[in-house]
Design a protein around this motif. Structure first.
Motif, mmCIF file in Angstrom:
data_model
loop_
_atom_site.group_PDB
_atom_site.id
_atom_site.type_symbol
_atom_site.label_atom_id
_atom_site.label_comp_id
_atom_site.label_asym_id
_atom_site.label_seq_id
_atom_site.Cartn_x
_atom_site.Cartn_y
_atom_site.Cartn_z
ATOM 1 N N GLU A 55 -100.480 -59.767 60.190
ATOM 2 C CA GLU A 55 -99.923 -58.397 59.743
ATOM 3 C C GLU A 55 -100.047 -58.575 58.248
ATOM 4 O OE1 GLU A 55 -96.422 -56.219 63.086
ATOM 5 O OE2 GLU A 55 -95.904 -58.554 61.321
ATOM 6 N N ALA A 56 -99.669 -59.114 57.863
ATOM 7 C CA ALA A 56 -99.884 -59.279 56.351
ATOM 8 C C ALA A 56 -101.448 -59.000 55.951
ATOM 9 C CB ALA A 56 -98.786 -60.015 55.648
ATOM 10 N N GLU A 57 -102.661 -59.581 56.234
ATOM 11 C CA GLU A 57 -103.599 -59.590 55.945
ATOM 12 C C GLU A 57 -104.460 -58.439 56.365
ATOM 13 O OE1 GLU A 57 -107.367 -61.802 54.604
ATOM 14 O OE2 GLU A 57 -105.325 -62.528 54.535
ATOM 15 N N TYR A 58 -103.964 -58.037 57.480
ATOM 16 C CA TYR A 58 -104.932 -56.861 58.422
ATOM 17 C C TYR A 58 -104.230 -55.648 58.404
ATOM 18 C CZ TYR A 58 -108.190 -61.081 59.472
ATOM 19 O OH TYR A 58 -109.041 -61.540 59.194
ATOM 20 N N ASP A 59 -103.123 -55.598 57.102
ATOM 21 C CA ASP A 59 -102.426 -54.412 57.266
ATOM 22 C C ASP A 59 -102.261 -53.878 58.938
ATOM 23 O OD1 ASP A 59 -100.796 -52.997 56.405
ATOM 24 O OD2 ASP A 59 -102.838 -51.419 55.722
ATOM 25 N N VAL A 60 -102.013 -54.716 59.880
ATOM 26 C CA VAL A 60 -101.757 -53.972 61.096
ATOM 27 C C VAL A 60 -100.481 -54.273 61.797
ATOM 28 C CG1 VAL A 60 -104.134 -53.623 61.748
ATOM 29 C CG2 VAL A 60 -102.965 -55.935 62.386
ATOM 30 N N ALA A 81 -108.254 -57.671 66.361
ATOM 31 C CA ALA A 81 -110.431 -57.973 66.518
ATOM 32 C C ALA A 81 -109.640 -56.365 66.817
ATOM 33 C CB ALA A 81 -110.812 -58.200 66.857
ATOM 34 N N GLU A 82 -109.122 -55.636 68.150
ATOM 35 C CA GLU A 82 -109.217 -54.851 68.516
ATOM 36 C C GLU A 82 -108.328 -53.595 67.596
ATOM 37 O OE1 GLU A 82 -107.881 -54.516 72.489
ATOM 38 O OE2 GLU A 82 -110.257 -56.038 73.156
ATOM 39 N N LEU A 83 -106.720 -53.672 67.407
ATOM 40 C CA LEU A 83 -105.928 -54.012 66.526
ATOM 41 C C LEU A 83 -107.201 -52.754 65.448
ATOM 42 C CD1 LEU A 83 -102.671 -55.590 66.900
ATOM 43 C CD2 LEU A 83 -103.099 -53.493 68.376
ATOM 44 N N CYS A 84 -107.861 -53.911 65.071
ATOM 45 C CA CYS A 84 -108.681 -53.016 63.792
ATOM 46 C C CYS A 84 -109.564 -52.045 63.610
ATOM 47 C CB CYS A 84 -109.001 -54.607 62.385
ATOM 48 S SG CYS A 84 -107.735 -55.880 62.178
ATOM 49 N N GLY A 85 -109.523 -51.880 65.130
ATOM 50 C CA GLY A 85 -110.582 -51.134 65.444
ATOM 51 C C GLY A 85 -111.916 -51.736 65.231
ATOM 52 N N GLY A 86 -111.864 -52.628 65.424
ATOM 53 C CA GLY A 86 -113.201 -53.420 66.227
ATOM 54 C C GLY A 86 -113.041 -53.181 67.805
#
Length: 86
Positions: A55-60, A81-86
Protein backbone atom coordinates in the motif's frame (compact mmCIF):
# COMPACT_ATOMS: atom_id res chain seq x y z
CA UNK A 1 3.82 3.11 -18.97
CA UNK A 2 4.89 -0.33 -17.85
CA UNK A 3 3.15 -3.36 -19.23
CA UNK A 4 1.04 -5.21 -16.69
CA UNK A 5 3.44 -8.17 -16.78
CA UNK A 6 6.40 -5.92 -15.97
CA UNK A 7 4.42 -4.33 -13.16
CA UNK A 8 3.42 -7.75 -11.87
CA UNK A 9 7.06 -8.89 -11.93
CA UNK A 10 8.14 -5.75 -10.07
CA UNK A 11 5.43 -6.27 -7.42
CA UNK A 12 6.37 -9.94 -7.10
CA UNK A 13 9.99 -8.94 -6.53
CA UNK A 14 8.93 -6.57 -3.75
CA UNK A 15 6.76 -9.26 -2.14
CA UNK A 16 9.68 -11.70 -2.30
CA UNK A 17 12.11 -9.19 -0.78
CA UNK A 18 9.71 -8.36 2.04
CA UNK A 19 8.80 -12.00 2.68
CA UNK A 20 12.49 -12.92 2.73
CA UNK A 21 13.00 -10.40 5.56
CA UNK A 22 9.91 -11.49 7.47
CA UNK A 23 10.48 -15.24 7.15
CA UNK A 24 14.30 -15.15 7.34
CA UNK A 25 14.74 -16.73 3.90
CA UNK A 26 17.02 -16.01 0.99
CA UNK A 27 15.05 -14.25 -1.78
CA UNK A 28 16.31 -16.94 -4.18
CA UNK A 29 14.32 -19.52 -2.20
CA UNK A 30 11.06 -17.69 -2.97
CA UNK A 31 9.17 -17.35 -6.24
CA UNK A 32 5.73 -16.83 -7.77
CA UNK A 33 4.70 -20.36 -6.77
CA UNK A 34 5.71 -19.98 -3.12
CA UNK A 35 2.67 -20.53 -0.88
CA UNK A 36 2.35 -18.09 2.01
CA UNK A 37 0.73 -20.60 4.34
CA UNK A 38 1.89 -24.01 3.11
CA UNK A 39 5.51 -23.02 2.51
CA UNK A 40 6.08 -20.12 4.90
CA UNK A 41 3.50 -20.79 7.63
CA UNK A 42 2.45 -17.15 7.31
CA UNK A 43 0.30 -15.69 10.07
CA UNK A 44 -2.22 -12.88 9.67
CA UNK A 45 0.29 -10.38 11.03
CA UNK A 46 2.76 -11.37 8.28
CA UNK A 47 0.12 -10.86 5.60
CA UNK A 48 -0.62 -7.42 7.06
CA UNK A 49 3.11 -6.54 6.97
CA UNK A 50 3.22 -7.34 3.26
CA UNK A 51 -0.04 -5.49 2.53
CA UNK A 52 1.22 -2.41 4.41
CA UNK A 53 4.42 -2.38 2.35
CA UNK A 54 2.48 -2.73 -0.93
CA UNK A 55 0.00 0.00 0.00
CA UNK A 56 2.82 2.39 0.88
CA UNK A 57 4.76 1.60 -2.29
CA UNK A 58 1.89 1.66 -4.79
CA UNK A 59 -0.58 3.99 -3.06
CA UNK A 60 -3.46 1.54 -3.42
CA UNK A 61 -5.92 0.04 -0.96
CA UNK A 62 -5.15 -3.67 -0.70
CA UNK A 63 -8.04 -5.74 0.62
CA UNK A 64 -6.90 -8.07 3.39
CA UNK A 65 -9.54 -10.73 2.69
CA UNK A 66 -8.69 -10.74 -1.01
CA UNK A 67 -5.03 -11.31 -0.21
CA UNK A 68 -5.90 -14.03 2.33
CA UNK A 69 -7.76 -15.89 -0.44
CA UNK A 70 -4.68 -15.92 -2.66
CA UNK A 71 -2.36 -18.82 -2.01
CA UNK A 72 0.85 -17.88 -3.79
CA UNK A 73 3.07 -14.84 -4.13
CA UNK A 74 2.33 -14.77 -7.84
CA UNK A 75 -1.42 -14.56 -7.21
CA UNK A 76 -0.95 -11.67 -4.78
CA UNK A 77 1.31 -9.87 -7.26
CA UNK A 78 -1.31 -10.31 -9.99
CA UNK A 79 -4.05 -8.94 -7.72
CA UNK A 80 -2.01 -5.88 -6.73
CA UNK A 81 -1.05 -5.23 -10.38
CA UNK A 82 -4.78 -5.21 -11.22
CA UNK A 83 -5.38 -2.69 -8.40
CA UNK A 84 -2.71 -0.49 -9.98
CA UNK A 85 -4.64 -0.60 -13.24
CA UNK A 86 -2.33 -3.20 -14.74
Amino acid sequence: RESSMELQDEILEMIIDKAAQIFKKAPAELNADTHFVNDLKAKSVNVVQIITMLEAEYDVQVNYMQVKRKETMGEVAEYVAELCGG
